[in-house]
Scaffold this motif. Structure first.
Motif, short mmCIF file in Angstrom:
data_model
loop_
_atom_site.label_atom_id
_atom_site.label_comp_id
_atom_site.label_asym_id
_atom_site.label_seq_id
_atom_site.Cartn_x
_atom_site.Cartn_y
_atom_site.Cartn_z
N PRO A 294 -7.05 -4.20 5.29
CA PRO A 294 -6.03 -3.72 4.72
C PRO A 294 -6.34 -3.86 2.93
O PRO A 294 -6.06 -3.20 2.12
CB PRO A 294 -5.03 -4.36 5.01
N GLU A 295 -6.77 -5.48 3.06
CA GLU A 295 -6.78 -5.50 1.74
C GLU A 295 -7.97 -4.86 0.72
O GLU A 295 -7.59 -4.71 -0.99
CB GLU A 295 -6.92 -6.65 1.44
N ARG A 296 -9.20 -4.36 1.20
CA ARG A 296 -10.00 -3.46 0.65
C ARG A 296 -9.28 -1.97 0.60
O ARG A 296 -9.75 -1.57 -1.05
CB ARG A 296 -11.52 -3.42 1.42
N VAL A 297 -8.70 -1.02 1.02
CA VAL A 297 -7.52 -0.38 0.98
C VAL A 297 -6.80 0.12 -0.14
O VAL A 297 -6.60 0.96 -0.22
CB VAL A 297 -7.14 0.32 2.18
N ALA A 298 -5.68 -1.21 -0.37
CA ALA A 298 -5.15 -1.81 -0.99
C ALA A 298 -6.11 -1.81 -2.43
O ALA A 298 -6.07 -0.75 -3.17
CB ALA A 298 -4.28 -2.69 -0.66
N GLN B 21 -0.30 1.38 7.42
CA GLN B 21 0.06 1.47 6.36
C GLN B 21 1.14 0.05 5.53
O GLN B 21 0.83 0.01 4.09
CB GLN B 21 1.20 2.68 6.43
N ARG B 22 1.61 -0.29 6.63
CA ARG B 22 2.81 -1.33 5.25
C ARG B 22 1.66 -2.47 4.85
O ARG B 22 1.59 -3.12 4.13
CB ARG B 22 3.52 -2.25 6.62
N ALA C 175 -0.44 -5.43 -0.09
CA ALA C 175 -1.73 -6.01 -0.31
C ALA C 175 -2.10 -5.64 -2.07
O ALA C 175 -2.29 -5.77 -2.18
CB ALA C 175 -2.62 -5.76 -0.08
N MET C 176 -1.01 -4.70 -2.00
CA MET C 176 -1.42 -3.77 -3.08
C MET C 176 -0.50 -4.68 -4.66
O MET C 176 0.88 -5.74 -4.31
CB MET C 176 -1.03 -2.32 -3.36
#
Length: 393
Positions: free
Chosen positions: A26-30, A53-54, A59-60
């Protein structure tokens, strides 16, 4: 997956992109979403499962997260999902020099824009300035003196297909998006519209055939589900056509040539209906058909069908009469062909208009109904005329 550039991921086929994102943390997608314009980031995040999604949103960066969460509150395929939040907006009392200094001094401003939006103190758009006008004007010139007051404003809840039509109609490069209170909330640029036009056109063509999304990267099970239901509907309509043939089985048994000729009437009628259907669905999709000109369009297609029917009927009737040595059989098949092409032209325009009036997508089911009408009426007319003329007596 870690080596994929953000812009590459944004342009990737959505099914391939979905598989790739599933392999990412998730951190990389963010991180990737934070590097993109809001509209591209939303396109990546909106297809994730709710828990993923959450995790990505958590992470954004707070500003990026707020912009994307706001975008996700708008309906799918609306201007709100399509628009970019990063734009340049200045007050009308500024000078050109102030605008240029502002653009150079603020590092976080958007890098991709073609016009500067001029807003009132309440942040309502009052005009636009082309970059060429700013570059060619003296620094002391007021923005109010060079701005264009006339502009096309896009409501935030407008369907993306209608947005694309506005861009085409007014030859827009970019346009301001406003909320329900008329405040400037984003902009849409023509590069996004090119994708929409392509996607909507492809969607209509594929829906007409019942092929679903038609994407070669779509999972097999999804393709199966989208196609099989229309094949099942087609099977039911085929039974209707076969029941009509059964009504005339005695006539067919007495004059076997009827069995060889009747598919011609149904087949050509089906093609004629498909031609009219394609024109009608396209006209509806591009807003060329409105309440004021619908019946004129129906009349036009009937005239075209009459001319086509007369031509094809004359050729077919003459050919059949000469080949089989039966002017009466030629007259029967010519009459059936003429009437079936007329019916096909009528059905090809009435069926999608009726579906649209009922709130259904005319591209989805029209072909099934039009084929049913042309097949059934083709068999009924030809076999009925032949029986009435005593050819099988």
């Amino acid at each position: 997956a870690e080596l994929v550039d953000a812009d590459v991921l944004a342009e990737m086929n959505e099914h391939v992109r979905e598989l790739l994102i599933d392999e990412m943390a998730p951190e990389r997608v963010a991180e990737i979403a934070g590097e993109l314009d809001t509209d591209d980031a939303v396109a990546i995040i909106e297809d994730l499962e709710e828990d993923e999604q959450r995790a990505v949103l958590r992470a954004m960066e707070p500003d990026d997260r707020a912009a994307i969460e706001e975008a996700l509150t708008y309906g799918e395929e609306t201007a709100g999902r399509l628009m970019q939040r990063d734009l340049i907006a200045v007050p009308e009392h500024w000078t050109v020099g102030q605008v240029i200094d502002y653009l150079r001094s603020e590092p976080d401003l958007s890098n991709d824009f073609w016009e500067v939006f001029v807003v009132s103190p309440a942040h309502h758009p009052v005009g636009t300035c082309k970059l060429s006008s700013i570059l060619r004007s003296a620094r002391s010139t007021l923005v109010a003196d060079i701005m264009l007051e006339e502009q096309t404003l896009i409501p935030v809840d407008m369907d993306q297909e209608d947005v694309a039509l506005r861009f085409q109609k007014y030859a827009l490069v970019s346009a301001a998006v406003v909320d329900g209170n008329g405040r400037l909330v984003g902009m849409i640029t023509v590069d996004d519209i090119v994708h929409i036009i392509q996607a909507e056109a492809s969607e209509d063509v594929l829906l007409l055939s019942g092929a679903g999304e038609g994407d070669i990267n779509e999972p097999v099970v999804d393709s199966y589900k989208s196609r099989v239901r229309w094949l099942m509907a087609n099977l039911l309509t085929a039974f209707l056509a076969s029941s009509i043939i059964r009504m005339f089985e005695d006539s067919i048994a007495q004059l076997a040539i009827l069995a060889a000729l009747m598919p011609i009437v149904a087949g050509v009628g089906g093609n004629a209906g498909t031609q009219t259907l394609a024109v009608t669905v396209r006209a509806l999709a591009t807003n060329q058909l409105t309440g004021s000109n619908r019946w004129r369009a129906v009349g036009r297609e009937i005239r075209v069908a009459l001319m086509n029917g007369a031509t094809i009927a004359a050729l077919l009737g003459t050919g059949v009469a000469l080949i089989f040595g039966s002017p009466q059989l030629g007259a029967v098949i010519a009459s059936a062909m003429l009437f079936n092409i007329l019916i096909a032209g009528f059905a090809g325009v009435i069926v999608p208009l009726t579906l649209e009036r009922l709130g259904a997508d005319p591209a989805v089911a029209s072909s099934i109904f039009v084929t049913m009408v042309t097949d059934s009426m083709g068999f009924l007319l030809f076999l009925g005329f032949a029986t009435a003329a005593g050819l099988a007596g």
